[in-house]
Design an enzyme around this catalytic site. Structure first.
Site, PDB file in Angstrom:
ATOM      1  N   PHE A 211     -12.141  -6.168  13.983  1.00  0.00           N
ATOM      2  CA  PHE A 211     -11.208  -6.765  13.143  1.00  0.00           C
ATOM      3  C   PHE A 211     -10.396  -5.869  12.057  1.00  0.00           C
ATOM      4  O   PHE A 211     -11.474  -5.421  11.383  1.00  0.00           O
ATOM      5  CB  PHE A 211     -11.502  -7.997  12.553  1.00  0.00           C
ATOM      6  CG  PHE A 211     -10.588  -8.697  11.665  1.00  0.00           C
ATOM      7  CD1 PHE A 211      -9.343  -9.158  12.195  1.00  0.00           C
ATOM      8  CD2 PHE A 211     -10.587  -8.783  10.243  1.00  0.00           C
ATOM      9  CE1 PHE A 211      -8.184  -9.846  11.355  1.00  0.00           C
ATOM     10  CE2 PHE A 211      -9.742  -9.294   9.449  1.00  0.00           C
ATOM     11  CZ  PHE A 211      -8.329  -9.961   9.914  1.00  0.00           C
ATOM     12  N   GLN A 212      -9.112  -5.353  11.981  1.00  0.00           N
ATOM     13  CA  GLN A 212      -8.701  -4.492  10.955  1.00  0.00           C
ATOM     14  C   GLN A 212      -9.355  -3.140  11.128  1.00  0.00           C
ATOM     15  O   GLN A 212      -9.602  -2.389   9.995  1.00  0.00           O
ATOM     16  CB  GLN A 212      -8.890  -5.200   9.629  1.00  0.00           C
ATOM     17  CG  GLN A 212      -7.827  -6.392   9.564  1.00  0.00           C
ATOM     18  CD  GLN A 212      -7.760  -6.604   7.929  1.00  0.00           C
ATOM     19  OE1 GLN A 212      -8.473  -6.351   6.978  1.00  0.00           O
ATOM     20  NE2 GLN A 212      -6.547  -7.243   7.664  1.00  0.00           N
TER      21      GLN A 212
ATOM     22  N   LYS B 234     -17.489   0.001   5.678  1.00  0.00           N
ATOM     23  CA  LYS B 234     -18.130  -1.009   4.534  1.00  0.00           C
ATOM     24  C   LYS B 234     -19.673  -0.931   4.375  1.00  0.00           C
ATOM     25  O   LYS B 234     -20.167  -1.020   3.235  1.00  0.00           O
ATOM     26  CB  LYS B 234     -17.914  -2.498   5.135  1.00  0.00           C
ATOM     27  CG  LYS B 234     -18.085  -3.441   4.197  1.00  0.00           C
ATOM     28  CD  LYS B 234     -17.465  -4.922   4.694  1.00  0.00           C
ATOM     29  CE  LYS B 234     -17.814  -5.891   3.531  1.00  0.00           C
ATOM     30  NZ  LYS B 234     -17.121  -5.978   2.564  1.00  0.00           N
TER      31      LYS B 234
ATOM     32  N   GLU C  58       0.804  -1.081  -0.023  1.00  0.00           N
ATOM     33  CA  GLU C  58      -0.028  -0.025  -0.037  1.00  0.00           C
ATOM     34  C   GLU C  58       0.773   1.137  -0.027  1.00  0.00           C
ATOM     35  O   GLU C  58       0.450   2.246  -0.731  1.00  0.00           O
ATOM     36  CB  GLU C  58      -1.122   0.086   1.153  1.00  0.00           C
ATOM     37  CG  GLU C  58      -2.268  -1.014   0.861  1.00  0.00           C
ATOM     38  CD  GLU C  58      -1.585  -2.345   1.583  1.00  0.00           C
ATOM     39  OE1 GLU C  58      -2.365  -3.195   1.686  1.00  0.00           O
ATOM     40  OE2 GLU C  58      -0.510  -2.707   2.037  1.00  0.00           O
TER      41      GLU C  58
ATOM     42  N   MET D 248      24.632   8.243   2.454  1.00  0.00           N
ATOM     43  CA  MET D 248      24.455   9.538   2.696  1.00  0.00           C
ATOM     44  C   MET D 248      24.670   9.458   4.420  1.00  0.00           C
ATOM     45  O   MET D 248      25.314  10.138   5.074  1.00  0.00           O
ATOM     46  CB  MET D 248      23.225  10.190   2.666  1.00  0.00           C
ATOM     47  CG  MET D 248      23.072  11.703   3.039  1.00  0.00           C
ATOM     48  SD  MET D 248      24.379  12.719   2.502  1.00  0.00           S
ATOM     49  CE  MET D 248      23.541  13.031   0.592  1.00  0.00           C
TER      50      MET D 248
END
Length: 562
Positions: free
Chosen positions: A112-113, A162, A50, A476
């Site tokens: 959940f999630q 949802k 993602e 760096m």
């Protein structure tokens, strides 16, 4: 006609002109993915992480000037977008990020999630929403795009429960957007324009300083016209590279920590600094008390909170950069003509002397120098390519040595400095311009942060070239340890890295390895001409240092030079 939330969302995207959606599915957004195949106008690009979806949308936005769009599921899918959102926020890039969410009735129940992505992203987004009702969806999506692209652009997150995606409502498209609390100032105050012009006309050592705002407001042509009409020398921040041609005689190079000697000396001696679309961040200014000590500073920016934030400004001008530059040129035309080139000849002569005194240079050796790689890339492309970069030494050498002549040809993470940005951003840029050569200039450390996107590039037949300046170090960080930590180099040796040529083969890409200078140009030409995704692993001098370097807390006059 009633539609469900997923259908309304996709219809809104199409009406906003969205052509590419970068995403990764999950349970909370399956209603959207169930509808997507029905809409041929909208291409979904399946990434493999993602974070890469946001970076790809970001690269698409920077290259095209359009709003980039991405989609992730709830919970970990949403939290994986945060680095990309913060990257876009720091550089003022217009994005709309859609995240799935648990049903509204479960929000706050540790479902959940479930995660409070609105709370998490509030400090690093321009605005964000949780859509509570399906009938509000079209209005919110319309507002999100308006906010992302207007004023000072930035990322806007829309969280989609949802049940809102499953619910039905009449689809009503709001033709106009009106938000009482949000009214950006596009047209500058004429009195401030007049003050800016009067100061410019009196200046003997003026300097034009351009930032990313010039590119975002499509003000490059006005910027170039003003500089040429008034013979004003030009420097820029990293984000402003390409706004002014890098091969123009008035060009001084980049300003700041790894800026050119001439640019840094110029800002320290200028009597007028016309700063357009810049933030005056610490990498540009060095020690604030010593920044532009002799200059009257004119600051043009559409975001009033950026003015006086870091640097005290004598003449603030709030407005769109393009509109402000147009107004300055129009007002200059009403003044008694000044012999600009003649009046500023002593100033230009001093700048030319500084250019000659300390140019960006490097010494040849038996090992390929990273600077040689960048110069060879320019020799081959002649600037006719889009370069993305990761973050590190290779980023600075690209900024110093590649001649950017046009805006939107350098795509890099400036404000946040996000390793792993360049490759997925290159994917976005290649979708924006399928027929252009897109090169991700990378370090061996940065590339490994999002190298899983090789399969995204290969499966979509993108001819992106990943050019790795491989010094087997986190370069760096090693440089900083070498210069400022008494050479105590710890946790920076990454010689135990994968074989990048074999990695390319495993993903179905082409792999090239270059270890000798005599093979550099011919191999790069072969790789660049290939229609396939390619990794070009160039083994360079391990301990090369980026010069000039301004130590943290030092003034721009205290550069460490080669």
């Amino acid at each position: 006609m009633q539609r469900n939330g997923a259908q309304i969302l996709i219809e809104c995207l199409i009406r906003e002109g969205v052509e590419v959606l970068f995403g990764y599915p999950g349970g909370a957004v399956l209603d959207i993915y169930d509808e997507l195949p029905k809409y041929e106008q909208l291409r979904h690009v399946l990434v493999r992480h993602e974070q890469a979806a946001v970076h790809a949308a970001d690269g698409y936005a920077r290259a095209s000037g359009k709003v980039g769009v991405c989609l992730a599921t709830s919970g970990p899918g949403a939290t994986n977008t945060v680095t990309g959102i913060a990257t876009a926020y720091c550089d003022s890039i217009p994005l709309v990020i859609f995240t799935g969410q648990v049903p509204t009735g479960l929000i706050g129940n540790d479902a959940f999630q479930e995660v409070d992505i609105v709370g998490i992203t509030r400090p690093c987004s321009k605005h964000n929403y949780v859509v509570q009702h399906t009938e509000d969806l079209a209005r919110i999506v319309r507002q999100a795009f308006y906010l992302a692209r207007s004023g000072r652009p930035g990322p806007v997150l829309v969280d989609l429960p949802k049940n809102v995606m499953q619910g039905c409502a009449d689809f009503v498209w709001p033709e106009n957007v009106s938000m009482r609390s949000y009214n950006p100032t596009y047209r500058p105050n004429f009195a401030q324009i007049r003050k800016a012009v009067e100061a410019l006309c009196q200046a003997k050592r003026p300097l034009l300083f351009t930032g990313g705002g010039v590119i975002m407001s499509n003000a490059s042509e006005e910027c170039r016209a003003l500089a040429h009409e008034c013979s004003i020398p030009v420097t820029s921040s990293l984000m402003g590279l390409g706004a002014f041609p890098g091969d123009d005689p008035l060009w001084l190079g980049m300003l700041g920590m790894h800026g050119t000697f001439a640019a840094n000396r110029a800002v320290s001696n200028a009597d007028l600094l016309l700063a357009v679309g810049v933030r005056f961040d610490d990498r540009v200014t060095g020690r604030l008390s010593a920044f532009a000590p002799k200059a009257t500073i004119v600051h043009i920016d559409i975001d009033p909170t950026s003015i006086h934030k870091n640097v005290n400004v004598r003449i603030p001008v709030v407005g769109d950069c393009n509109n402000a530059l147009v107004a300055i040129r129009e007002h200059l035309a009403t003044h008694t003509p000044r012999k600009w080139a003649e009046d500023l000849a002593p100033w230009q002569a001093q700048l030319d002397a500084w250019k000659q005194e300390q140019p960006i240079t490097w010494s040849q050796s038996d090992v390929i120098k990273p600077q040689e790689v960048i110069e060879t890339v320019y020799k081959i492309t002649q600037g006719n390519a889009i370069l993305t970069t990761e973050v590190g030494q290779h980023q600075m050498w690209t900024a110093q040595l590649y001649t950017f002549r046009e805006p939107r040809t350098l795509i890099t993470s400036g404000g946040l400095g996000t390793m792993g940005y360049g490759f997925p951003a290159a994917i976005g840029a290649q979708f924006a311009f399928p027929d252009k050569l897109v090169i991700d200039v990378s370090g061996d450390g940065s590339f490994q942060m999002n190298m899983q996107e090789l399969i995204t590039a290969v499966s979509n037949k993108l001819p992106i070239k990943i050019l790795i300046l491989n010094n087997f170090y986190l370069g760096m960080v090693r440089q900083l340890q070498h210069l400022f930590y008494n050479k105590r180099c710890n946790a920076v040796d990454i010689s135990d890295q994968p074989d990048f040529v074999k990695l390319a083969d495993a993903y179905g890409a082409e792999g090239y390895r270059i270890t000798r200078s005599e093979d550099l140009e011919s191999t790069l030409r072969t790789a660049f001409a290939s229609p396939k995704t390619a990794i070009i692993d160039v083994h360079v001098e391990r301990e090369e240092i980026v010069y000039p370097t301004v130590p943290s807390g030092a003034s721009l006059d205290e550069m460490l030079l080669l």
